[in-house]
Design a protein around this motif. Sequence first.
Motif, PDB file in Angstrom:
ATOM      1  N   ALA A  45      10.164 -61.935  25.642  1.00  0.00           N
ATOM      2  CA  ALA A  45      11.468 -62.502  25.332  1.00  0.00           C
ATOM      3  C   ALA A  45      12.566 -61.464  25.607  1.00  0.00           C
ATOM      4  N   ILE A  46      13.616 -61.894  26.266  1.00  0.00           N
ATOM      5  CA  ILE A  46      14.757 -61.034  26.563  1.00  0.00           C
ATOM      6  C   ILE A  46      15.763 -61.204  25.432  1.00  0.00           C
ATOM      7  N   VAL A  47      15.965 -60.150  24.669  1.00  0.00           N
ATOM      8  CA  VAL A  47      16.778 -60.236  23.456  1.00  0.00           C
ATOM      9  C   VAL A  47      17.851 -59.156  23.472  1.00  0.00           C
ATOM     10  N   GLY A  48      19.070 -59.538  23.157  1.00  0.00           N
ATOM     11  CA  GLY A  48      20.169 -58.593  23.043  1.00  0.00           C
ATOM     12  C   GLY A  48      20.877 -58.741  21.712  1.00  0.00           C
ATOM     13  N   THR A  49      21.964 -58.014  21.541  1.00  0.00           N
ATOM     14  CA  THR A  49      22.752 -58.103  20.308  1.00  0.00           C
ATOM     15  C   THR A  49      24.232 -58.051  20.651  1.00  0.00           C
ATOM     16  N   VAL A  50      25.061 -58.584  19.763  1.00  0.00           N
ATOM     17  CA  VAL A  50      26.505 -58.507  19.897  1.00  0.00           C
ATOM     18  C   VAL A  50      27.092 -58.175  18.523  1.00  0.00           C
ATOM     19  N   LYS A  51      28.147 -57.404  18.534  1.00  0.00           N
ATOM     20  CA  LYS A  51      28.862 -57.122  17.295  1.00  0.00           C
ATOM     21  C   LYS A  51      30.349 -57.215  17.568  1.00  0.00           C
ATOM     22  N   ILE A  52      31.120 -57.450  16.496  1.00  0.00           N
ATOM     23  CA  ILE A  52      32.557 -57.549  16.635  1.00  0.00           C
ATOM     24  C   ILE A  52      33.220 -56.702  15.565  1.00  0.00           C
ATOM     25  N   ASP A  53      34.217 -55.940  15.952  1.00  0.00           N
ATOM     26  CA  ASP A  53      34.986 -55.129  15.012  1.00  0.00           C
ATOM     27  C   ASP A  53      36.264 -55.882  14.651  1.00  0.00           C
ATOM     28  N   GLY A  54      36.635 -55.817  13.381  1.00  0.00           N
ATOM     29  CA  GLY A  54      37.898 -56.419  12.942  1.00  0.00           C
ATOM     30  C   GLY A  54      37.731 -57.645  12.073  1.00  0.00           C
ATOM     31  N   ARG A  55      36.557 -58.266  12.069  1.00  0.00           N
ATOM     32  CA  ARG A  55      36.285 -59.428  11.224  1.00  0.00           C
ATOM     33  C   ARG A  55      34.797 -59.725  11.272  1.00  0.00           C
ATOM     34  N   PRO A  56      34.302 -60.609  10.343  1.00  0.00           N
ATOM     35  CA  PRO A  56      32.878 -60.961  10.365  1.00  0.00           C
ATOM     36  C   PRO A  56      32.511 -61.747  11.620  1.00  0.00           C
ATOM     37  N   SER A 158       1.376 -59.725  36.151  1.00  0.00           N
ATOM     38  CA  SER A 158       1.937 -59.141  34.931  1.00  0.00           C
ATOM     39  C   SER A 158       3.404 -58.827  35.181  1.00  0.00           C
ATOM     40  N   ALA A 159       4.235 -58.994  34.161  1.00  0.00           N
ATOM     41  CA  ALA A 159       5.676 -58.784  34.308  1.00  0.00           C
ATOM     42  C   ALA A 159       6.189 -57.886  33.195  1.00  0.00           C
ATOM     43  N   SER A 160       7.077 -56.978  33.567  1.00  0.00           N
ATOM     44  CA  SER A 160       7.752 -56.124  32.593  1.00  0.00           C
ATOM     45  C   SER A 160       9.186 -55.945  33.063  1.00  0.00           C
ATOM     46  N   PHE A 161      10.076 -55.564  32.149  1.00  0.00           N
ATOM     47  CA  PHE A 161      11.469 -55.391  32.544  1.00  0.00           C
ATOM     48  C   PHE A 161      12.070 -54.176  31.847  1.00  0.00           C
ATOM     49  N   GLN A 162      13.143 -53.674  32.455  1.00  0.00           N
ATOM     50  CA  GLN A 162      13.917 -52.601  31.858  1.00  0.00           C
ATOM     51  C   GLN A 162      15.394 -52.868  32.125  1.00  0.00           C
ATOM     52  N   THR A 163      16.254 -52.318  31.275  1.00  0.00           N
ATOM     53  CA  THR A 163      17.687 -52.554  31.381  1.00  0.00           C
ATOM     54  C   THR A 163      18.434 -51.230  31.397  1.00  0.00           C
ATOM     55  N   ALA A 164      19.685 -51.303  31.860  1.00  0.00           N
ATOM     56  CA  ALA A 164      20.520 -50.100  31.911  1.00  0.00           C
ATOM     57  C   ALA A 164      20.919 -49.650  30.511  1.00  0.00           C
ATOM     58  N   ASN A 165      20.985 -50.566  29.552  1.00  0.00           N
ATOM     59  CA  ASN A 165      21.140 -50.199  28.142  1.00  0.00           C
ATOM     60  C   ASN A 165      20.290 -51.159  27.332  1.00  0.00           C
ATOM     61  N   GLU A 166      20.518 -51.253  26.053  1.00  0.00           N
ATOM     62  CA  GLU A 166      19.669 -52.091  25.212  1.00  0.00           C
ATOM     63  C   GLU A 166      20.250 -53.493  25.036  1.00  0.00           C
ATOM     64  N   LEU A 167      21.007 -53.952  26.009  1.00  0.00           N
ATOM     65  CA  LEU A 167      21.635 -55.270  25.963  1.00  0.00           C
ATOM     66  C   LEU A 167      22.489 -55.439  24.712  1.00  0.00           C
ATOM     67  N   CYS A 168      23.286 -54.417  24.444  1.00  0.00           N
ATOM     68  CA  CYS A 168      24.202 -54.443  23.300  1.00  0.00           C
ATOM     69  C   CYS A 168      25.618 -54.740  23.796  1.00  0.00           C
ATOM     70  N   PHE A 169      26.241 -55.760  23.236  1.00  0.00           N
ATOM     71  CA  PHE A 169      27.585 -56.160  23.624  1.00  0.00           C
ATOM     72  C   PHE A 169      28.547 -55.913  22.459  1.00  0.00           C
ATOM     73  N   ASP A 170      29.704 -55.336  22.780  1.00  0.00           N
ATOM     74  CA  ASP A 170      30.699 -55.001  21.749  1.00  0.00           C
ATOM     75  C   ASP A 170      31.988 -55.772  22.010  1.00  0.00           C
ATOM     76  N   ASN A 171      32.502 -56.428  20.959  1.00  0.00           N
ATOM     77  CA  ASN A 171      33.784 -57.120  21.019  1.00  0.00           C
ATOM     78  C   ASN A 171      34.694 -56.596  19.916  1.00  0.00           C
TER      79      ASN A 171
END
Length: 412
Positions: A45-56, A158-171
């Motif tokens: 599973a390809i999973v990332g995260t997002v966070k936002i500063d300034g409000r919930p 067989s399949a594997s993947f790598q990313t340039a970062n940890e799929l973290c998005f900032d807003n």
Amino acid sequence: MKRMQLILAMVFALLCVCFSGSFAFADSENASATNANEASCETDAIVGTVKIDGRPLHAGEFDFGVKYANGRDDLLSAKNEADGTIDFGKLSFTVTSLDELAQNGIAEKTTIDGVPAWIVYYLVHEKTNGLSDVGVTPHTAPVSLAVTVKDEGNGALSASFQTANELCFDNTYSTGEPVTVFLAGTKDLQVEEGASLVDIEGKFRFAISTKDIAAPMPESTDAGNGQWGRIEFGFITFSLQDLNKALDVDSDSAEKTGWLRSHVFKYKVTERGSVPGVVNDPETKTVRFKVTDDGKGNLTVVCMESPFTASTAFTFTNRCVVVPDNSANDGIGPGAGDKPLNSNGDADPNAGEVVSPSAGNAPSGTSGGVSVSTIAKTGDATLTLAVVLAAVVGLAMAVAGLACGRGRNHKK
């Protein structure tokens, strides 16, 4: 008798239909079995995260997608959960689909650990359309994702993947505080047919500048091309004071009048450095950020370079070209067959001239070094001999003249 012949003919026709149907059904069964037995696999599973500063953060308020690196349409899409998780699901492959991707230039077919393998390149990005309307500024450029599929040789993939970062998005949600945006670009390398791929990681430097006296600068004004071709200048922070300075208005009056106003800050990005066999992108790139105040001190910033929503703010494209074969000129002398490449990647017809100095690679944290490459050619051995003889005759005449002068001085 005729009735018997008619009955026999009908029976024969019925048997032919049955047998042909059986053969067709058998062929269909064989084809289905072949398709069912084709090797296939899928990624984790390809999973990332997002966070936002300034409000919930609210569940489902941001949209994300996965697409081919050179494609437009999303293959996978997802919204964020309340805790910021982004679950894109999985990517699946078959040998047939991988071969098709390789034929279309989307995947690279190679050999890894002695077995056939394919590398497929993707971009994971946030869909930023409309975010500025709700006071949200995205900071993360699209993230490279590479999937490696290997044929294990036992009928399985067989399949594997790598990313340039940890799929973290900032807003960021701006509520009167300065708003920031991450300035990054990419360096692409196109390989012409017959040319060899050249490793250019860290071989080039990029500088950012502006003529706008009100424009704030990023964390770094000089950057190199790193892994995945990334060029990162870091965050630029825009404040209400920057906007007021750009618009030449008083800060207090601007905040109180409730104006809805904006300003476009413009920057230029240039490239320097050189690698044999690589033709640089000669174009200076322009990056523009539009900063808007909603009249209540809420700032938003949007990159105006298209298609920023599906790529980074700028892209430099260099080309690997075929270096001309100089073996035919080996008799002239060492290096006589070498010809520099012009901006089109062709051998320079003025190879007998002195090549102008070209910018070299500057070490990180410096203002940039200059590497001067000078190539002189005679192209004609007879001309060279004539020049040498002329020089010798001139020197002899000068010595004779000096001797005569001394003789006259001695007689006096």
